[in-house]
Design an enzyme around this catalytic site. Structure first.
Site, PDB file in Angstrom:
ATOM      1  N   TYR A 157      34.849  -4.228 -29.080  1.00 38.85           N
ATOM      2  CA  TYR A 157      35.943  -5.178 -28.879  1.00 38.85           C
ATOM      3  C   TYR A 157      36.086  -5.525 -27.396  1.00 38.85           C
ATOM      4  CZ  TYR A 157      40.654  -7.137 -28.765  1.00 38.85           C
ATOM      5  OH  TYR A 157      41.736  -7.954 -28.550  1.00 38.85           O
ATOM      6  N   LYS A 161      35.560  -9.197 -25.283  1.00 40.44           N
ATOM      7  CA  LYS A 161      36.563  -9.792 -24.399  1.00 40.44           C
ATOM      8  C   LYS A 161      36.052  -9.909 -22.963  1.00 40.44           C
ATOM      9  CE  LYS A 161      39.745 -10.447 -27.495  1.00 40.44           C
ATOM     10  NZ  LYS A 161      40.180 -11.818 -27.871  1.00 40.44           N
TER      11      LYS A 161
END
Length: 317
Positions: A157, A161
């Site tokens: 994750y 980002k």
């Protein structure tokens, strides 16, 4: 006297959470400055949004089907907009992934990047030519503090980002030449159904491929600390929506907008040491050496503040 021209705002991922609250807040703007196109993959999930929007639906709020992982879906959505004109694009759709790396299949990792990274790129590529031609527009990307500072067990994750932060840093320079603004919204923990369900799922999940020690650290050290932080420092979707609205309305919008002031020192810690060792060792000690103490401190802080901390947000102006 003619009514003011409304800005067309397209938002992805509006079936729940942050996207839903953004759509409702902008559609219910007192001055009616916005016409919101709230999008989601499946319109069968529209009920919560319509209930929250109230009378705005059909006036300052409309719905559209959009899957950011599909080229055809993105094109069809824009083709359905008059003159394909969008003044503000808010890239909010995203998915999370947490757990020991050894237990995560590559297909799952690709799915996260498909939504969090390539999904945004699809949207930007579709809206950018018209904004550049008009010499105006605002692209907003909902990123995360994990795009600035990695967090243990959030490897994939965070990577998605970080990729988005780098992409936007590059693109913002080019767009500035065409008078198009690009802004990042960078929340910390946010209380949403998405987060609550994910935490519950990972508690019950098995992690084949990961050694027992790693599974222990994840389930019995990381998860309790993560829950404490969410409960104590977590913001609401409305907090993030308010911050985003201020960014849209700012005369000179900032590129980066951290929504939670409690994360500013963490980011500063990273940039204070060019070797990177300071932040790596600080996080190590916080998790593995100070975990029990942090658990007690978070509970004490929560009781003393009565939840007031989660309502604080950095004003982007």
């Amino acid at each position: 006297m003619s009514s003011p021209v409304q800005k067309v705002v397209l938002i992805t991922g509006c079936s729940s959470g942050i996207g839903l609250r953004m759509a409702v807040m902008l559609a219910n703007d007192e001055q009616k400055r916005y016409h919101v196109i709230a999008t989601m993959r499946d319109l069968k999930r529209k009920d919560k949004l319509l209930e929250a929007a109230g009378e705005a639906y059909g006036k300052t709020l409309s719905l559209a089907v959009l899957d950011v992982c599909s080229d055809d879906s993105v094109k069809q959505c824009f083709d359905g907009i008059k003159d394909r004109h969008v003044d503000v694009l808010i890239n909010n759709a995203g998915i999370g992934l947490v757990g020991p790396l050894e237990s995560i299949r590559v297909e799952e990792m690709k799915s996260v990047f498909e939504t969090n990274f390539f999904g945004v790129i699809r949207m930007v590529k579709e809206v950018m030519p018209d904004m550049k031609r008009r010499r105006g527009g605002h692209i907003i990307v909902v990123s995360s503090v994990m795009g600035l500072q990695g967090v243990v067990f959030n490897d994939i994750y965070s990577a998605s980002k970080f990729a988005m932060e780098g992409f936007c840093e590059c693109l913002a320079v080019q767009l500035l030449k065409f008078n198009v603004t690009l802004s990042m919204i960078e929340p910390g923990p946010v209380h949403t159904e998405f987060e609550a369900k994910m935490i519950q799922d990972v508690r019950e999940k098995e992690y084949p491929g990961a050694d027992p020690d790693t599974v222990h650290y994840f389930k019995n050290v990381y998860l309790p600390s993560s829950v404490d932080i969410f409960e104590t420092l977590g913001q609401t979707p409305d907090d993030i929506a308010r911050c985003t609205k201020k960014v849209i309305e700012a005369s000179n919008p900032r590129f980066r907008n951290l929504t939670n002031p409690w994360y500013t020192p963490i980011i500063a810690l990273k940039y204070a040491d060019e070797t990177g060792g300071l932040s790596v060792h600080a996080f190590y000690h916080m998790l593995f050496n100070l975990g029990p103490l942090m658990h007690i401190s978070m509970k004490a802080m929560r009781y003393m503040t009565c939840g007031c901390l989660r309502n604080r947000a950095v004003a982007p102006t």
